[in-house]
Design a protein around this motif. Structure first.
Motif, PDB file in Angstrom:
ATOM      1  N   GLN A  22       0.832  -1.205   0.000  1.00  0.00           N
ATOM      2  CA  GLN A  22       0.000   0.000   0.000  1.00  0.00           C
ATOM      3  C   GLN A  22       0.866   1.254   0.000  1.00  0.00           C
ATOM      4  N   HIS A  23       1.849   1.234   0.894  1.00  0.00           N
ATOM      5  CA  HIS A  23       2.624   2.445   1.128  1.00  0.00           C
ATOM      6  C   HIS A  23       3.884   2.417   0.273  1.00  0.00           C
ATOM      7  N   SER A  24       3.737   2.727  -0.954  1.00  0.00           N
ATOM      8  CA  SER A  24       4.870   2.728  -1.861  1.00  0.00           C
ATOM      9  C   SER A  24       5.864   3.820  -1.469  1.00  0.00           C
ATOM     10  N   GLU A  25       6.980   3.826  -2.160  1.00  0.00           N
ATOM     11  CA  GLU A  25       8.024   4.816  -1.861  1.00  0.00           C
ATOM     12  C   GLU A  25       7.431   6.220  -1.773  1.00  0.00           C
ATOM     13  N   GLN A  26       7.718   6.884  -0.668  1.00  0.00           N
ATOM     14  CA  GLN A  26       7.144   8.209  -0.457  1.00  0.00           C
ATOM     15  C   GLN A  26       7.770   9.228  -1.414  1.00  0.00           C
ATOM     16  N   LYS A  27       6.933  10.092  -1.941  1.00  0.00           N
ATOM     17  CA  LYS A  27       7.420  11.158  -2.813  1.00  0.00           C
ATOM     18  C   LYS A  27       7.549  12.421  -1.965  1.00  0.00           C
ATOM     19  N   HIS A  28       8.747  12.650  -1.438  1.00  0.00           N
ATOM     20  CA  HIS A  28       8.876  13.747  -0.475  1.00  0.00           C
ATOM     21  C   HIS A  28       8.800  15.124  -1.113  1.00  0.00           C
ATOM     22  N   ASP A  29       8.808  15.194  -2.437  1.00  0.00           N
ATOM     23  CA  ASP A  29       8.674  16.498  -3.079  1.00  0.00           C
ATOM     24  C   ASP A  29       7.257  17.054  -2.913  1.00  0.00           C
ATOM     25  N   LYS A  30       6.301  16.194  -2.502  1.00  0.00           N
ATOM     26  CA  LYS A  30       4.925  16.646  -2.304  1.00  0.00           C
ATOM     27  C   LYS A  30       4.597  16.885  -0.830  1.00  0.00           C
ATOM     28  N   TYR A  31       5.573  16.720   0.022  1.00  0.00           N
ATOM     29  CA  TYR A  31       5.326  16.910   1.458  1.00  0.00           C
ATOM     30  C   TYR A  31       4.935  18.357   1.743  1.00  0.00           C
ATOM     31  N   PRO A 300       7.045   5.021   5.910  1.00  0.00           N
ATOM     32  CA  PRO A 300       7.355   3.780   5.193  1.00  0.00           C
ATOM     33  C   PRO A 300       7.254   2.585   6.138  1.00  0.00           C
ATOM     34  N   GLU A 301       6.616   1.524   5.661  1.00  0.00           N
ATOM     35  CA  GLU A 301       6.299   0.378   6.512  1.00  0.00           C
ATOM     36  C   GLU A 301       7.138  -0.832   6.155  1.00  0.00           C
ATOM     37  N   GLN A 302       7.746  -1.432   7.179  1.00  0.00           N
ATOM     38  CA  GLN A 302       8.612  -2.599   7.011  1.00  0.00           C
ATOM     39  C   GLN A 302       9.724  -2.325   5.990  1.00  0.00           C
ATOM     40  N   SER A 303      10.120  -1.078   5.860  1.00  0.00           N
ATOM     41  CA  SER A 303      11.161  -0.732   4.902  1.00  0.00           C
ATOM     42  C   SER A 303      11.864   0.540   5.358  1.00  0.00           C
ATOM     43  N   ILE A 304      13.063   0.733   4.823  1.00  0.00           N
ATOM     44  CA  ILE A 304      13.875   1.905   5.133  1.00  0.00           C
ATOM     45  C   ILE A 304      14.289   2.549   3.818  1.00  0.00           C
ATOM     46  N   PRO A 305      14.076   3.837   3.654  1.00  0.00           N
ATOM     47  CA  PRO A 305      14.566   4.498   2.429  1.00  0.00           C
ATOM     48  C   PRO A 305      16.059   4.243   2.250  1.00  0.00           C
ATOM     49  N   MET A 309      16.381  11.523   3.516  1.00  0.00           N
ATOM     50  CA  MET A 309      15.190  12.253   3.080  1.00  0.00           C
ATOM     51  C   MET A 309      15.049  13.509   3.935  1.00  0.00           C
ATOM     52  N   PRO A 310      14.866  14.667   3.315  1.00  0.00           N
ATOM     53  CA  PRO A 310      14.881  15.941   4.038  1.00  0.00           C
ATOM     54  C   PRO A 310      13.575  16.291   4.734  1.00  0.00           C
ATOM     55  N   ILE A 311      12.627  15.343   4.781  1.00  0.00           N
ATOM     56  CA  ILE A 311      11.339  15.593   5.425  1.00  0.00           C
ATOM     57  C   ILE A 311      11.224  14.720   6.673  1.00  0.00           C
ATOM     58  N   PRO A 312      10.271  14.989   7.557  1.00  0.00           N
ATOM     59  CA  PRO A 312      10.086  14.122   8.724  1.00  0.00           C
ATOM     60  C   PRO A 312       9.518  12.769   8.296  1.00  0.00           C
ATOM     61  N   TRP A 313      10.146  11.685   8.757  1.00  0.00           N
ATOM     62  CA  TRP A 313       9.661  10.356   8.399  1.00  0.00           C
ATOM     63  C   TRP A 313       9.992   9.360   9.494  1.00  0.00           C
ATOM     64  N   GLU A 314       9.294   8.217   9.413  1.00  0.00           N
ATOM     65  CA  GLU A 314       9.414   7.184  10.435  1.00  0.00           C
ATOM     66  C   GLU A 314       9.209   5.825   9.777  1.00  0.00           C
ATOM     67  N   ASN A 348      17.792  10.696   8.588  1.00  0.00           N
ATOM     68  CA  ASN A 348      16.843  11.718   9.035  1.00  0.00           C
ATOM     69  C   ASN A 348      15.494  11.155   9.472  1.00  0.00           C
ATOM     70  N   GLY A 349      15.454   9.865   9.821  1.00  0.00           N
ATOM     71  CA  GLY A 349      14.191   9.263  10.218  1.00  0.00           C
ATOM     72  C   GLY A 349      14.131   8.859  11.672  1.00  0.00           C
ATOM     73  N   ASN A 350      12.959   8.360  12.071  1.00  0.00           N
ATOM     74  CA  ASN A 350      12.726   7.742  13.371  1.00  0.00           C
ATOM     75  C   ASN A 350      12.412   6.273  13.146  1.00  0.00           C
ATOM     76  N   LEU A 351      12.653   5.456  14.168  1.00  0.00           N
ATOM     77  CA  LEU A 351      12.271   4.040  14.136  1.00  0.00           C
ATOM     78  C   LEU A 351      11.121   3.823  15.111  1.00  0.00           C
ATOM     79  N   LEU A 352      10.004   3.279  14.594  1.00  0.00           N
ATOM     80  CA  LEU A 352       8.864   2.891  15.417  1.00  0.00           C
ATOM     81  C   LEU A 352       8.782   1.369  15.375  1.00  0.00           C
ATOM     82  N   LEU A 353       9.117   0.735  16.491  1.00  0.00           N
ATOM     83  CA  LEU A 353       9.274  -0.718  16.551  1.00  0.00           C
ATOM     84  C   LEU A 353       8.062  -1.350  17.230  1.00  0.00           C
ATOM     85  N   ASN A 354       7.431  -2.302  16.536  1.00  0.00           N
ATOM     86  CA  ASN A 354       6.194  -2.913  17.023  1.00  0.00           C
ATOM     87  C   ASN A 354       6.452  -4.167  17.853  1.00  0.00           C
ATOM     88  N   VAL A 355       5.788  -4.208  19.027  1.00  0.00           N
ATOM     89  CA  VAL A 355       5.728  -5.407  19.852  1.00  0.00           C
ATOM     90  C   VAL A 355       4.252  -5.677  20.131  1.00  0.00           C
TER      91      VAL A 355
END
Length: 479
Positions: A22-31, A300-305, A309-314, A348-355
């Motif tokens: 579902q969550h394809s590569e983010q296009k940060h130029d549209k952020y 981005p889900e289950q993946s890392i750019p 990336m110069p925008i806020p992401w996780e 430039n990202g954060n890691l959100l780790l699921n348990v």
């Protein structure tokens, strides 16, 4: 062995990152950068804390299956039904929703979770208040399909409003807290209207043709989010999932899963965000995959750019193979997660780790072990992570670079075969002084460092190599 392999394959199938498709590569130029000063400040604070916990929990944990998706009548691997009710979708949905009458997580102890997460170095937490199945893990007034309803055994427990308890426990430990909330709701008749049985994950009728029905669903959604923003203390993040519920005008036809959305499913995010921020000033709104003013950071889900990336992401990722509880989980190593955190922060990202908690209200003990192991590394090396910014060249080979404005941190990510930090290290050219002061975090000895035309050569004494053997990442501090 074959049985174990089969179980692993099933686990992988159930946890196939649906949303990775579902969550394809983010296009940060549209952020779209937020304009509200309080939102901008909260976003900056969030970017400084780097590491968070996500928890998927609901009645589905009783069956040890993928969260919600077995209800979805799509011919996809992650939607496959299993068990005695699998042959008939209507019987299956009835049995699934009847899990409400047996859900009784008597070992529920959110303080233990919060303590473990804090010791791991996590600093924010997102909890699933409602997944796509519509079962509410909070005391909503909009439906009786909730953990606090009298049909649910746990409703008699004084801590039955688990969302309130969890948010409170994590706030007490100084965490930023957020509420995951599914925009689609497969339980309410206002989304999957029984008159039109569902064909897929989308609304089962055309909202344009039945606007009064869609209005009821939009109000239902608005009212539930209002409850979360009003009755549960300070909320920092509203994390909205189910990106197919979106205005038709926001569909990106270049992304395969968005092309399949048949209807305009506009729930008026402007109204939701405005009222939520009246209750929670500075609230971060994360309307996942719906690029625009209500996606304050991308996920981005289950993946890392593969690049900065110069925008806020996780990156949201699972500690094991599944988002939801499975009886035998295959947890990835602490080494893997430390290296993942370092990689993400340098980009430039954060890691959100699921348990995922189980039906008894506890995590697998192995999850606690993993967090404790991660925490040992973070305790020594956290200054290279928190309150830092990525530094060019960001990621190069086995190196990752960050800076806090006073010091530069060069993190060396060893290969599996490397148990000791190399005796000699060559760093690329960095903006440092002519005679930089270099140490390895965890030691105080100043190292021999020689500037070259190509960068910086650093010699590591044998004593330090032995002292820090086996670390998942070694960090040079250059000041």
């Amino acid at each position: 062995m074959k049985k174990e392999l089969t179980h692993l394959l099933i686990s992988l199938l159930l946890s196939t990152p649906i949303v990775a498709q579902q969550h394809s590569e983010q296009k940060h130029d549209k952020y779209v950068w937020p304009k509200d000063e309080q939102v901008k400040q909260k976003l900056q604070n969030w970017q400084d804390i780097k590491f968070g916990l996500l928890m998927h929990w609901g009645t589905y944990s009783e069956w040890g299956i993928v969260e919600s998706w077995s209800l979805c009548p799509e011919d996809e691997g992650w939607c496959e039904r299993r068990g005695p009710y699998a042959a008939n979708w209507y019987e299956y949905k009835k049995a699934y929703e009847n899990l409400q009458t047996t859900f009784n997580p008597v070992k529920f102890n959110p303080e233990r979770w919060a303590d473990a997460a804090k010791k791991a170095g996590m600093k924010y937490m997102i909890f699933t208040t409602k997944h796509h199945d519509g079962f509410c893990m909070f005391d909503t007034k909009q439906t009786d399909y909730k953990i606090t309803d009298k049909k649910t055994p746990f409703s008699s427990n004084p801590r039955s409003n688990v969302t309130k308890e969890i948010l409170g426990a994590f706030r007490q430990q100084g965490f930023m807290v957020g509420t995951y909330f599914s925009k689609p709701d497969w339980h309410t008749e206002h989304y999957w209207w029984p008159y039109f049985p569902p064909k897929d994950r989308n609304v089962s009728y055309d909202p344009k043709k039945y606007p009064e029905h869609w209005k009821k669903f939009s109000d239902f959604t608005y009212n539930q989010i209002q409850e979360l923003m009003t009755d549960y203390g300070k909320i920092d993040i509203l994390w909205l999932d189910g990106g197919w519920v979106r205005p038709f005008s926001t569909i990106d036809s270049t992304i395969s899963w968005q092309r399949t959305i048949p209807y305009n499913q506009d729930i008026d995010m402007a109204r939701i965000a405005a009222s939520a921020r009246q209750k929670q000033p500075g609230l971060l709104v994360v309307d996942r995959t719906v690029t625009g003013e209500f996606e304050n950071y991308v996920t981005p889900e289950q993946s890392i750019p593969d690049h900065y990336m110069p925008i806020p992401w996780e990156s949201c990722m699972t500690m094991g193979n599944s988002w939801s509880y499975v009886p035998k989980e295959n947890y990835k190593s602490a080494r893997k997660w430390v290296q993942t955190l370092v990689d993400i922060v340098a980009k430039n990202g954060n890691l959100l780790l699921n348990v995922a908690p189980g039906p008894d209200g506890e995590w697998h003990e192995e999850a606690y072990q993993r967090l404790a192991e991660i925490g040992k590394w973070v305790t020594v090396n956290g200054e290279s992570i928190y309150n830092t910014k990525p530094l060019a060249p960001y990621r190069q080979g086995q190196w990752a670079f960050t800076s806090n404005g006073k010091s530069v941190y060069a993190s060396y990510l060893p290969k599996e075969s490397e148990q000791q930090i190399p005796a000699s290290l060559s760093l690329p050219a960095l903006n440092t002084s002519a005679k930089p002061n270099v140490t390895v975090l965890g030691t105080s000895q100043v190292l021999k460092a020689t500037k070259t035309s190509g960068g910086l050569n650093v010699t590591i004494p044998e004593k330090i190599r032995q002292q820090l053997a086996g670390q998942p990442v070694w960090v040079l501090k250059i000041s």
